[in-house]
Design an enzyme around this catalytic site. Structure first.
Site, PDB file in Angstrom:
ATOM      1  N   THR A  25       3.806  -2.542  17.222  1.00 11.11           N
ATOM      2  CA  THR A  25       4.924  -3.360  17.684  1.00 11.11           C
ATOM      3  C   THR A  25       5.754  -2.623  18.720  1.00 11.11           C
ATOM      4  OG1 THR A  25       4.997  -4.400  15.505  1.00 11.11           O
ATOM      5  CG2 THR A  25       6.879  -4.749  16.940  1.00 11.11           C
ATOM      6  N   TYR A  26       5.936  -1.325  18.527  1.00  9.08           N
ATOM      7  CA  TYR A  26       6.709  -0.527  19.482  1.00  9.08           C
ATOM      8  C   TYR A  26       6.081  -0.568  20.863  1.00  9.08           C
ATOM      9  CZ  TYR A  26       8.791   3.575  21.722  1.00  9.08           C
ATOM     10  OH  TYR A  26       9.411   4.424  22.611  1.00  9.08           O
TER      11      TYR A  26
END
Length: 246
Positions: free
Chosen positions: A153-154
């Site tokens: 997600t980062y």
């Protein structure tokens, strides 16, 4: 004459880590600096005092970049204090490391709200409030270039930032404003080292050509160059500042 004399910079997330180092470096180069913070008021005030002790000008302004109203207030207050805004450095961001399976809706939304919407909000304000011939630097990550479990997600948020940067550079270039991203590798900050063992940090350090992780000054110097007049022909680029990591 210092490189950034007569210019004013907003640095988001500037109370600590890379953001604080960038704020101090820009002030050393002659810029007046808005030290933005979300919750760490004492740390932001400390950065301002450090800049003032070296003869620079700075003010700390609280704003959550994920909130449109806060960002509008940030720009309005910066203009009230210094009369102009020439430089925007989007450093504010969070890193939640979980596998995709373990990532909650809240984790996902929080990372995108701060890392992506925050950049979107400030660039939208910059479109009308940044002075002609200004500069914008957004932060991505060199982790985008490798596949590390737990960072899904980062890195998705940072990939979005890179694309926003490229498109915005074409939308605002007619005003002489250049827009770039920098992508640090592993850097010795609280954000990066939190929860990591010395073994893990050592393994990541070994990915660089210099067998070490970066220091905040390594990043700040590159940002200072990209917002200087010497870098005006550089735009829509993603500069890896990672010691040859990838």
């Amino acid at each position: 004459m210092k490189d950034l004399s007569g210019k004013t910079a907003i640095v988001t997330g500037a109370s600590k880590g890379i953001g604080a180092e960038v704020a101090i470096k820009l002030a050393d180069e002659g810029a007046k600096v808005v030290v933005n913070f979300s919750g760490s008021k004492d740390a932001a005030d400390g950065v301002v005092q450090k800049i003032k002790a070296s003869g620079g000008e700075a003010v700390a302004i609280q704003a959550d970049v994920s909130k449109t109203a806060d960002v509008k207030r940030l720009f309005a207050m910066a203009l009230d204090y210094f009369g102009r805004i020439d430089i925007l450095v989007n450093n504010a961001g969070i890193m939640i490391t979980k596998t995709i399976e373990q990532t909650t809706d809240e984790d996902f939304e929080r990372q995108f709200n701060i890392n992506v919407k925050g950049v979107f909000n400030t660039m939208r304000e910059a479109a009308t409030h940044l002075s002609d011939n200004g500069s914008i630097v957004n932060f991505s990550t060199s982790v985008n270039r490798i596949m590390l479990p737990g960072y899904g997600t980062y890195v998705a948020t940072k990939a979005a930032v890179e694309q926003l940067t490229r498109v915005f550079s074409k939308e605002i270039g007619h005003r002489g404003i250049n827009v770039n991203t920098v992508s640090p590798g592993p850097t010795n900050t609280e954000l990066f080292t939190a929860g990591k063992s010395n073994e893990v940090i050592g393994r990541l350090a070994s990915l660089s050509a210099f067998n070490r992780i970066g220091e905040t000054k390594d990043i700040a110097g590159v940002v200072a160059f990209l917002v200087s007049d010497d870098a005006k022909w550089i735009s829509a680029q993603n500069i890896g500042v990672n010691g040859g990591m990838a």
